[in-house]
Scaffold this active site. Sequence first.
Site, short mmCIF file in Angstrom:
data_model
loop_
_atom_site.label_atom_id
_atom_site.label_comp_id
_atom_site.label_asym_id
_atom_site.label_seq_id
_atom_site.Cartn_x
_atom_site.Cartn_y
_atom_site.Cartn_z
N HIS A 93 4.06 1.63 2.18
CA HIS A 93 5.24 0.91 1.69
C HIS A 93 5.89 1.67 0.54
O HIS A 93 7.11 1.79 0.45
CB HIS A 93 4.87 -0.50 1.21
CG HIS A 93 4.14 -1.31 2.24
ND1 HIS A 93 2.91 -1.87 2.00
CD2 HIS A 93 4.46 -1.63 3.51
CE1 HIS A 93 2.51 -2.51 3.09
NE2 HIS A 93 3.44 -2.39 4.01
N HIS A 123 0.84 -1.20 0.00
CA HIS A 123 0.00 0.00 0.00
C HIS A 123 0.87 1.25 0.00
O HIS A 123 2.10 1.16 -0.07
CB HIS A 123 -0.99 -0.02 1.17
CG HIS A 123 -0.34 -0.11 2.53
ND1 HIS A 123 0.48 0.85 3.03
CD2 HIS A 123 -0.39 -1.09 3.48
CE1 HIS A 123 0.90 0.52 4.23
NE2 HIS A 123 0.40 -0.68 4.53
N CYS A 135 1.19 -6.51 16.09
CA CYS A 135 2.45 -5.74 16.11
C CYS A 135 3.63 -6.67 16.33
O CYS A 135 4.77 -6.26 16.13
CB CYS A 135 2.51 -4.76 17.27
SG CYS A 135 1.35 -3.42 17.27
N HIS A 147 -3.61 -1.17 16.92
CA HIS A 147 -4.63 -1.98 16.24
C HIS A 147 -5.99 -1.98 16.94
O HIS A 147 -6.97 -2.45 16.37
CB HIS A 147 -4.13 -3.41 16.07
CG HIS A 147 -2.92 -3.51 15.19
ND1 HIS A 147 -1.65 -3.66 15.68
CD2 HIS A 147 -2.79 -3.42 13.85
CE1 HIS A 147 -0.78 -3.67 14.67
NE2 HIS A 147 -1.44 -3.53 13.56
N LYS A 204 -6.31 9.06 9.95
CA LYS A 204 -5.56 7.87 9.55
C LYS A 204 -6.25 7.24 8.34
O LYS A 204 -7.47 7.18 8.28
CB LYS A 204 -5.57 6.89 10.75
CG LYS A 204 -4.58 5.79 10.58
CD LYS A 204 -4.45 4.93 11.81
CE LYS A 204 -3.50 3.85 11.40
NZ LYS A 204 -3.50 2.62 11.95
N LYS A 223 -9.65 1.86 4.91
CA LYS A 223 -10.59 1.50 3.84
C LYS A 223 -12.01 1.88 4.21
O LYS A 223 -12.77 2.36 3.38
CB LYS A 223 -10.48 0.01 3.52
CG LYS A 223 -9.23 -0.31 2.74
CD LYS A 223 -9.40 -1.55 1.86
CE LYS A 223 -8.12 -1.81 1.10
NZ LYS A 223 -7.39 -2.99 1.57
N CYS A 253 -4.45 -2.84 22.11
CA CYS A 253 -3.28 -2.35 21.39
C CYS A 253 -3.55 -0.92 20.94
O CYS A 253 -4.57 -0.65 20.31
CB CYS A 253 -3.01 -3.24 20.17
SG CYS A 253 -1.77 -2.50 19.09
N CYS A 283 0.83 -7.85 21.69
CA CYS A 283 -0.07 -7.68 20.54
C CYS A 283 0.42 -8.56 19.40
O CYS A 283 1.52 -8.34 18.89
CB CYS A 283 -0.12 -6.23 20.06
SG CYS A 283 -1.03 -6.08 18.49
N1 MSP Z 1 7.96 -5.57 9.20
C1 MSP Z 1 8.03 -4.37 9.97
C2 MSP Z 1 9.34 -3.66 9.76
C3 MSP Z 1 10.56 -4.47 10.07
S1 MSP Z 1 12.02 -3.60 9.70
C4 MSP Z 1 13.24 -4.47 10.38
C5 MSP Z 1 6.89 -3.45 9.56
N2 MSP Z 1 6.34 -3.66 8.37
S2 MSP Z 1 5.08 -2.87 7.77
O1 MSP Z 1 4.87 -3.46 6.49
O2 MSP Z 1 3.99 -2.92 8.67
O3 MSP Z 1 5.46 -1.37 7.67
C6 MSP Z 1 6.53 -0.95 6.92
C7 MSP Z 1 6.67 0.55 6.88
O4 MSP Z 1 5.53 1.17 6.29
C8 MSP Z 1 6.85 1.18 8.26
O5 MSP Z 1 7.97 2.06 8.22
C9 MSP Z 1 5.60 1.98 8.45
O6 MSP Z 1 5.87 3.13 9.19
C10 MSP Z 1 5.25 2.34 7.01
N3 MSP Z 1 3.86 2.76 6.92
C11 MSP Z 1 2.74 1.99 7.03
N4 MSP Z 1 1.65 2.81 6.90
C12 MSP Z 1 2.06 4.09 6.74
C13 MSP Z 1 1.42 5.30 6.42
N5 MSP Z 1 0.11 5.42 6.35
N6 MSP Z 1 2.21 6.36 6.14
C14 MSP Z 1 3.58 6.27 6.09
N7 MSP Z 1 4.20 5.15 6.36
C15 MSP Z 1 3.49 4.11 6.94
O7 MSP Z 1 6.56 -2.54 10.31
#
Ligand code: MSP
Length: 498
Positions: free
Chosen positions: A20, A17, A128, A146, A296, A299, A143, A125
């Site tokens: 990422h 999404h 998380c 979540h 935030k 969906k 949490c 959690c």
């Molecule tokens: N798997 C762990 C990270 C392990 S690193 C050793 C994780 N994964 S995640 O897929 O949930 O999130 C990855 C990144 O996406 C995080 O840096 C998180 O902050 C970022 N984002 C997820 N949603 C976001 C927004 N809405 N806005 C900006 N970044 C956010 O956490």
Amino acid sequence: MSFYVTTPIYYVNAAPHLGHAYTTIAADVMARHMRQRGEDVFFLTGTDEHGEPVAQAAEREGVTPQELADRNAERFQALMPRLEASNDFFIRTSDPRHEKRVQEVLTAVYEAGHVYKGVYEGWYCPRCADFKTEAEAGPDHTCPIHGIPLDWEREENWFFRLSTFQEPLEKLLAEDSDFVQPRERRNEARAFVAQGLQDISLTRARLRWGIPVPWDEGQVFYVWFDALLNYYTALAFARDGHDATPEFWPASYHLIGKDILKFHTIFWPAMLMAAGIELPEHVFVHGFLLGGDGRKMSKSLGNVLDPFQVIDELGTDALRFYLLRDVAFGEDGATSMDAVRSRYETELANELGNLASRTTNMVRRYRDGQVPEVELDAALAADFAGLSGRVGELVGRASLTAALEEIWQRVRRLNRYVEEQAPWQLAKDPERAADLDRALASLAEGVRVVGLHLLAYMPSAMSRLLEAMGERGQELRDFGAGGGGGSVQQLEPLFPKR
Ligand code: MSP
């Protein structure tokens, strides 16, 4: 010099999404910029595949965790070219080479006396994969991220002596340190340490989906340590045939979102200290992208900006530009499709796109496509002075929005220059041929310099622009340092009106 930048590795329990895409694009801009500066760059991204979040999602879908990981890792891998991410490697934590190296590092930590057996009792959690302190837990032990009820866990685990790193961490996060950026985030990490560090679980007894603990095969490592170590393990096998660790470790920048600050600014450096491994230079913590209503993204609220819709409608360059332009990198900010369209039209199409087509058209019409080799306009040169140093300094500390603004001021300056000089008027008067030469040469040089500096942000459109402008290399340089001259080709609109 070498430059090593990483993104967090993404959980394979969800589809890719905007969050990422965001960190990946930011890391890519830094990587591309550093390559243009002639640094030896390594850019790593990948997927986090072990632990409860993945095991539970697999169970819900009736597949094995490995099947789920394989399927979703592929979607993340496919995301990279769509974002034009130039990552040098994509690590998957279920790769046996990663697993082996994690076992080696954590065994060294165990042998150095930083690990002991104890009973974990507390709130956890599963989404998380995080043990929450009383202070962190939300109302009624839910949490805070979540909103789901936390589980009360009691199991015999191996513990990591985090508490012994209290002082070294205080030092690492001290007032004058730039280990964690921006400064407010560093203060957040400091506040956490100031509460007093407690030892934490290094292993899980009940979970099967993880890396086995070599000295206690009934347990697997807690997923966060397995995941954090990716930044270090990947270098050992990412380059075929040789271990790139000596070239690239310690990492220059870990880019992360603010929700995973505790892991990267406290647990991670402590674990590295325990293992006797050098610490990364910087952790840069970015904010959250929010829905258009400032809430935030979710969906159910219908306020989610879909990166694929932006790419399909306006292109990858537009997505990359928008995310780093509209939300100051490091802060939270609202996002919406309307805002993307508006930036696209006003800035990309009208300001940059028009500047590029006017410049190429005028050089072609008035000088047959040859950029005159004459002295450049001194006033314009003064307004460009020091640009590459300034942008380099800002990108070098992940101030990606500020760097983009510096460049954009020059785009605007060039548009004003066109109006001031009015080459179409000069062209009517044969006695002003020298003025026209100077105006066209200065304009062409300005567009080349701007294109070079924007290349890291918008690789596709800017490569087309630079090619049409006859710019030979990609190295960053200042106004007037390129030798001038050369020929200019016709350019299709860079950002066509939609
Ligand atoms: N798997 C762990 C990270 C392990 S690193 C050793 C994780 N994964 S995640 O897929 O949930 O999130 C990855 C990144 O996406 C995080 O840096 C998180 O902050 C970022 N984002 C997820 N949603 C976001 C927004 N809405 N806005 C900006 N970044 C956010 O956490």
